[in-house]
Structure formats: C-alpha cells, structure tokens
Design a protein around this motif. Structure first.
Motif, mmCIF file in Angstrom:
data_model
loop_
_atom_site.group_PDB
_atom_site.id
_atom_site.type_symbol
_atom_site.label_atom_id
_atom_site.label_comp_id
_atom_site.label_asym_id
_atom_site.label_seq_id
_atom_site.Cartn_x
_atom_site.Cartn_y
_atom_site.Cartn_z
ATOM 1 N N LEU A 55 0.800 -1.220 0.000
ATOM 2 C CA LEU A 55 0.000 0.000 0.000
ATOM 3 C C LEU A 55 0.839 1.279 0.000
ATOM 4 O O LEU A 55 0.481 2.250 -0.669
ATOM 5 N N ARG A 56 1.937 1.282 0.718
ATOM 6 C CA ARG A 56 2.812 2.463 0.690
ATOM 7 C C ARG A 56 3.315 2.738 -0.722
ATOM 8 O O ARG A 56 3.440 3.885 -1.131
ATOM 9 N N LYS A 57 3.621 1.671 -1.451
ATOM 10 C CA LYS A 57 4.184 1.820 -2.797
ATOM 11 C C LYS A 57 3.211 2.475 -3.773
ATOM 12 O O LYS A 57 3.631 3.079 -4.754
ATOM 13 N N VAL A 58 1.914 2.354 -3.494
ATOM 14 C CA VAL A 58 0.905 2.970 -4.372
ATOM 15 C C VAL A 58 0.230 4.145 -3.672
ATOM 16 O O VAL A 58 -0.854 4.570 -4.053
ATOM 17 N N ASN A 59 0.896 4.646 -2.627
ATOM 18 C CA ASN A 59 0.396 5.795 -1.878
ATOM 19 C C ASN A 59 -1.026 5.564 -1.358
ATOM 20 O O ASN A 59 -1.846 6.483 -1.370
ATOM 21 N N PHE A 60 -1.317 4.328 -0.987
ATOM 22 C CA PHE A 60 -2.607 3.934 -0.406
ATOM 23 C C PHE A 60 -3.780 4.198 -1.352
ATOM 24 O O PHE A 60 -4.905 4.392 -0.921
ATOM 25 N N SER A 61 -3.497 4.165 -2.657
ATOM 26 C CA SER A 61 -4.543 4.457 -3.639
ATOM 27 C C SER A 61 -5.402 3.239 -3.982
ATOM 28 O O SER A 61 -6.557 3.400 -4.377
ATOM 29 N N ALA A 62 -4.847 2.022 -3.832
ATOM 30 C CA ALA A 62 -5.605 0.825 -4.212
ATOM 31 C C ALA A 62 -5.076 -0.393 -3.467
ATOM 32 O O ALA A 62 -3.887 -0.496 -3.180
ATOM 33 N N PHE A 63 -5.989 -1.298 -3.182
ATOM 34 C CA PHE A 63 -5.666 -2.588 -2.577
ATOM 35 C C PHE A 63 -5.816 -3.624 -3.672
ATOM 36 O O PHE A 63 -6.921 -3.871 -4.138
ATOM 37 N N ASN A 64 -4.702 -4.209 -4.096
ATOM 38 C CA ASN A 64 -4.718 -5.218 -5.146
ATOM 39 C C ASN A 64 -4.751 -6.593 -4.476
ATOM 40 O O ASN A 64 -3.782 -7.012 -3.833
ATOM 41 N N VAL A 65 -5.873 -7.279 -4.595
ATOM 42 C CA VAL A 65 -6.086 -8.557 -3.903
ATOM 43 C C VAL A 65 -5.067 -9.597 -4.333
ATOM 44 O O VAL A 65 -4.457 -10.271 -3.487
ATOM 45 N N ILE B 33 -9.013 3.369 1.958
ATOM 46 C CA ILE B 33 -8.781 2.850 0.614
ATOM 47 C C ILE B 33 -10.135 2.568 -0.018
ATOM 48 O O ILE B 33 -10.907 1.747 0.472
ATOM 49 N N LYS B 34 -10.403 3.260 -1.108
ATOM 50 C CA LYS B 34 -11.705 3.148 -1.765
ATOM 51 C C LYS B 34 -11.628 2.449 -3.113
ATOM 52 O O LYS B 34 -12.622 2.341 -3.808
ATOM 53 N N ASN B 35 -10.441 1.977 -3.467
ATOM 54 C CA ASN B 35 -10.260 1.296 -4.737
ATOM 55 C C ASN B 35 -9.669 -0.085 -4.488
ATOM 56 O O ASN B 35 -8.577 -0.201 -3.944
ATOM 57 N N PHE B 36 -10.410 -1.107 -4.873
ATOM 58 C CA PHE B 36 -9.940 -2.488 -4.752
ATOM 59 C C PHE B 36 -9.800 -3.065 -6.146
ATOM 60 O O PHE B 36 -10.682 -2.879 -6.988
ATOM 61 N N ILE B 37 -8.710 -3.756 -6.372
ATOM 62 C CA ILE B 37 -8.492 -4.449 -7.640
ATOM 63 C C ILE B 37 -8.718 -5.933 -7.361
ATOM 64 O O ILE B 37 -7.950 -6.560 -6.633
ATOM 65 N N VAL B 38 -9.806 -6.453 -7.911
ATOM 66 C CA VAL B 38 -10.196 -7.839 -7.677
ATOM 67 C C VAL B 38 -10.396 -8.512 -9.027
ATOM 68 O O VAL B 38 -11.223 -8.066 -9.821
ATOM 69 N N LYS B 39 -9.634 -9.572 -9.274
ATOM 70 C CA LYS B 39 -9.792 -10.341 -10.503
ATOM 71 C C LYS B 39 -10.770 -11.479 -10.250
ATOM 72 O O LYS B 39 -10.961 -11.909 -9.106
ATOM 73 N N GLY B 40 -11.362 -11.985 -11.298
ATOM 74 C CA GLY B 40 -12.343 -13.055 -11.171
ATOM 75 C C GLY B 40 -11.824 -14.294 -10.472
ATOM 76 O O GLY B 40 -12.555 -14.958 -9.745
ATOM 77 N N ASP B 41 -10.535 -14.594 -10.645
ATOM 78 C CA ASP B 41 -9.987 -15.794 -10.012
ATOM 79 C C ASP B 41 -9.463 -15.541 -8.596
ATOM 80 O O ASP B 41 -8.945 -16.448 -7.954
ATOM 81 N N ASP B 42 -9.612 -14.321 -8.080
ATOM 82 C CA ASP B 42 -9.198 -14.023 -6.701
ATOM 83 C C ASP B 42 -10.177 -14.579 -5.671
ATOM 84 O O ASP B 42 -9.775 -15.021 -4.597
ATOM 85 N N LEU B 43 -11.460 -14.521 -5.973
ATOM 86 C CA LEU B 43 -12.472 -14.843 -4.970
ATOM 87 C C LEU B 43 -12.606 -16.331 -4.632
ATOM 88 O O LEU B 43 -12.745 -16.661 -3.449
ATOM 89 N N PRO B 44 -12.597 -17.248 -5.608
ATOM 90 C CA PRO B 44 -12.786 -18.661 -5.226
ATOM 91 C C PRO B 44 -11.819 -19.177 -4.159
ATOM 92 O O PRO B 44 -12.266 -19.790 -3.182
ATOM 93 N N PRO B 45 -10.496 -18.926 -4.265
ATOM 94 C CA PRO B 45 -9.632 -19.426 -3.189
ATOM 95 C C PRO B 45 -9.873 -18.715 -1.858
ATOM 96 O O PRO B 45 -9.767 -19.321 -0.794
ATOM 97 N N LEU B 46 -10.207 -17.425 -1.920
ATOM 98 C CA LEU B 46 -10.513 -16.703 -0.678
ATOM 99 C C LEU B 46 -11.790 -17.231 -0.041
ATOM 100 O O LEU B 46 -11.913 -17.269 1.172
ATOM 101 N N LEU B 47 -12.727 -17.619 -0.854
ATOM 102 C CA LEU B 47 -13.994 -18.153 -0.365
ATOM 103 C C LEU B 47 -13.814 -19.536 0.263
ATOM 104 O O LEU B 47 -14.530 -19.894 1.200
ATOM 105 N N ALA B 48 -12.824 -20.279 -0.189
ATOM 106 C CA ALA B 48 -12.589 -21.627 0.341
ATOM 107 C C ALA B 48 -12.197 -21.589 1.818
ATOM 108 O O ALA B 48 -12.606 -22.460 2.588
#
Length: 167
Positions: free
Chosen positions: A26-36, A112-127
């Motif tokens: 987060l520091r590297k992107v100045n807290f602009s986005a959380f990339n899952v 942080i109001k911007n999240f970067i979430v790809k379609g394949d991020d959620l299934p393993p997190l949901l497990a």
C-alpha cells in the motif's frame, strides 16, 4: 495466538500480516488501491520466507512446532485477512488501514476506496471461510467459549456470504 477480538484483523498474527501489506504494497501505491492478487502473493511469499528461515535453524521440537503450528497457520490467517478486507470494502465502500510512522510510530489512518479484484481471486478466498467453519478445523476449535465461537461463526459466515454475493 494473541487476540483482542474475533476477526483475523484483531489478532496479533492478522495485524502483523496487514502491516506487511501496508508496508510492502500500500505504501508503494500511496494507499490508492488494494490489489487482492498482489496482497495474496505477498503474504504467501512472506510466510514461505519465514518458514525457510526457521528451517535453516538446527532442528528442534520448538522449531518444528513453530513451523507447523504458527507459520503454517498463517496461510489460513492470510487468506481470511484478505477476505475480511474485501468484506469491509463490500460493506462500507472502503477499507480503513493504519500506517505507523515516525519515531513514535504514530498511526496515520488511510481510507482505501479502490480495490483491484480479478475473477480468479475470490474462489480461493472463499474456500478458507468455508473450511474454518468445520468443527474439526483448528481455527474453529480455538475459541475459549461457546459465546465467542457463536460470534466468530456469525462473522465468518457474513464474510463468506459477502464474497459469494460478489463472485
């Protein structure tokens, strides 16, 4: 595991893992986005590196126990932590994190109001939220009382439902 609440974000392990995300991502992107995807990869890499450091020590029951019971559990905690971060974002439209800076480690709050979430991020997190609800799981068994267990189950089910809704 030290804890002062029912969420991973309220545990010592979870706070350490979140601090890794704050410092390394987060520091590297100045807290602009959380990339899952990046957060998951970063935490997995960090845990693997710590395991390798401990494996280089002379073998002992303490070292073996620390690797198997603490460090290996961090993979579960890391996945649930990221799932909880997504849950907070889905519920409120933001994730609040703190960066501890300066000589006195003063907390600076970021929203942080911007999240970067790809379609394949959620299934393993949901497990992970699904698996920890099993009465045989170490996380399920770790609660001190039935009352706290019920509070945690309510929380973890809400996280699971939120992720399912956003699949």
């Amino acid at each position: 595991m030290g804890a002062w609440g029912i969420t991973v974000r309220q545990s010592d392990d979870g706070l350490d893992l979140l601090d890794t995300i704050v410092v390394e991502q987060l520091r590297k992107v100045n807290f602009s986005a959380f990339n899952v995807s990046e957060a998951i990869a970063l935490l997995n890499q960090t845990i693997h590196e710590e395991i390798e450091l401990y494996r280089q020590k002379p073998p002992s029951r303490i070292t073996d126990f620390y690797i198997s019971e603490t460090l290996m559990h961090n993979f579960t905690n890391a996945a649930i932590l990221v799932a909880e971060c997504l849950y907070d974002y889905y519920q409120t439209g933001e994730l609040v994190v703190y960066d501890y800076v300066g000589e006195n480690y003063d907390p600076v709050e970021y929203h942080i109001k911007n999240f970067i979430v790809k379609g394949d991020d959620l299934p393993p997190l949901l497990a992970e939220p699904k698996s920890v609800q099993s009465p045989e799981h170490w996380k399920y068994q770790g609660w001190a009382s039935k009352k706290i267990l019920r509070q945690w189950l309510k929380h973890i089910r809400a996280v699971q439902q939120s992720l399912e809704k956003n699949l």
